[in-house]
Design a protein around this motif. Structure first.
Motif, short mmCIF file in Angstrom:
data_model
loop_
_atom_site.label_atom_id
_atom_site.label_comp_id
_atom_site.label_asym_id
_atom_site.label_seq_id
_atom_site.Cartn_x
_atom_site.Cartn_y
_atom_site.Cartn_z
N VAL A 173 68.27 64.99 59.92
CA VAL A 173 68.24 65.14 61.39
C VAL A 173 68.40 63.75 62.04
CG1 VAL A 173 67.05 67.35 61.79
CG2 VAL A 173 65.73 65.36 61.15
N PRO A 174 69.59 63.17 61.90
CA PRO A 174 69.79 61.78 62.36
C PRO A 174 69.60 61.59 63.86
CG PRO A 174 71.88 62.79 61.66
CD PRO A 174 70.79 63.74 61.29
N ASP A 175 69.57 62.69 64.61
CA ASP A 175 69.41 62.62 66.06
C ASP A 175 67.97 62.36 66.49
OD1 ASP A 175 70.59 62.87 68.55
OD2 ASP A 175 69.95 64.96 68.76
N ALA A 176 67.01 62.57 65.57
CA ALA A 176 65.59 62.51 65.94
C ALA A 176 65.10 61.06 66.08
CB ALA A 176 64.75 63.23 64.90
N VAL A 177 64.01 60.91 66.82
CA VAL A 177 63.39 59.60 67.01
C VAL A 177 61.92 59.74 66.61
CG1 VAL A 177 63.07 57.72 68.66
CG2 VAL A 177 64.82 59.44 69.11
N ILE A 178 61.44 58.83 65.78
CA ILE A 178 60.05 58.93 65.30
C ILE A 178 59.18 57.87 65.97
CG2 ILE A 178 58.55 58.78 63.26
CD1 ILE A 178 60.99 59.38 61.53
N PHE A 179 58.01 58.31 66.42
CA PHE A 179 56.98 57.37 66.89
C PHE A 179 55.77 57.57 66.00
CE2 PHE A 179 59.78 58.02 70.42
CZ PHE A 179 59.89 56.77 70.99
N THR A 180 55.31 56.51 65.40
CA THR A 180 54.18 56.62 64.47
C THR A 180 53.24 55.43 64.65
OG1 THR A 180 53.56 56.92 62.14
CG2 THR A 180 55.39 55.44 62.55
N ALA A 181 51.97 55.63 64.26
CA ALA A 181 51.02 54.52 64.31
C ALA A 181 51.07 53.70 63.03
CB ALA A 181 49.61 55.05 64.55
N ALA A 182 51.66 54.25 61.96
CA ALA A 182 51.70 53.50 60.69
C ALA A 182 52.81 54.02 59.80
CB ALA A 182 50.37 53.66 59.96
#
Ligand code: PRP
Ligand code: URA
Length: 207
Positions: A173-182
């Motif tokens: 899913v190359p369109d997705a954007v990930i936000f993570t704390a770690a």
């Protein structure tokens, strides 16, 4: 993939440490999780489109702004529920969809069991909520389902991500954007994130 943002804000990292701590009991875990979720949302919505609107203050006309698109929050059951309330505090007008997935105990593959979503997501900003990105199987299945309803550039909020999960999403899913704390070290042989924080659903619900 459009990118991975690791949120290094001191308050996020302070609270993430409380979540990781095995001594943190469910009551405290839920409270701290709410704080992390709200701080992460602040970062994840930074690039939301706004449109200018006129507003009249008590003293003079001014230029204001409104979010351009409606927002849909989509927690993956169960664990995503733990972040929902605090996100709704900040986005009270958001719609809420649900996707139920469970990693099957032997294969550790995500099994689908429930879906409740708007029919057409083309005009929405969609935020997918899944606190653990391990193999990426659950998030990928959810993101593919959302794309099938027209969602574009879905933002995924994950408390902890493994490199394996990030690589999997980048491939499917190359369109997705990930936000993570770690962005953690790796997965163990049972596909748990190391160091991670253990089984998120169990820690959240005390099961
Ligand atoms: C956990 C977690 C994610 C998934 C991540 O859910 O909440 O949804 O595992 O693993 P993956 O990236 O390898 O797919 P789980 O299946 O344990 O269900 P639960 O939330 O009901 O506990
Ligand atoms: N699901 C969890 O709850 N924790 C992990 O580390 C991996 C998947």
């Amino acid at each position: 993939m459009k990118g991975v943002t690791v949120i290094t804000h001191p308050l996020v990292q302070h609270n993430l440490t409380r979540l990781r701590d095995k001594r943190t009991a469910p009551q405290e875990f839920r409270r701290v999780l709410s704080e992390v979720a709200a701080l992460m949302l602040y970062e994840a919505t930074r690039s939301f489109a706004v449109r200018p609107v006129p507003v009249q203050t008590p003293l003079a006309p001014a230029r204001g702004f409104q979010l351009q698109h409606e927002v849909v929050l989509v927690p993956i059951l169960r664990a995503g529920l733990g972040m929902l309330d605090s996100l709704l505090q900040l986005l009270p007008h958001a719609r809420v969809g649900f996707i139920g997935l469970k990693r099957e105990e032997k294969s550790l593959r995500a099994l689908f069991y429930h879906k409740s979503l708007p029919r057409d997501l083309t005009k929405f900003e969609v935020i997918l909520i899944d606190p653990m990105l391990a193999t990426g199987g659950s998030a990928a299945m959810a993101l593919e389902g959302l794309a099938g309803l027209g969602a574009r550039q879905v933002r995924l909020l994950s408390i902890v991500a493994a490199p394996e999960g990030v690589a999997h999403l980048a491939a499917v899913v190359p369109d997705a954007v990930i936000f993570t704390a770690a962005l953690d070290r790796a997965l163990n042989d049972r596909k748990y994130i190391l160091p991670g924080l253990g089984d998120f659903g169990d820690r959240l619900f005390g099961t």
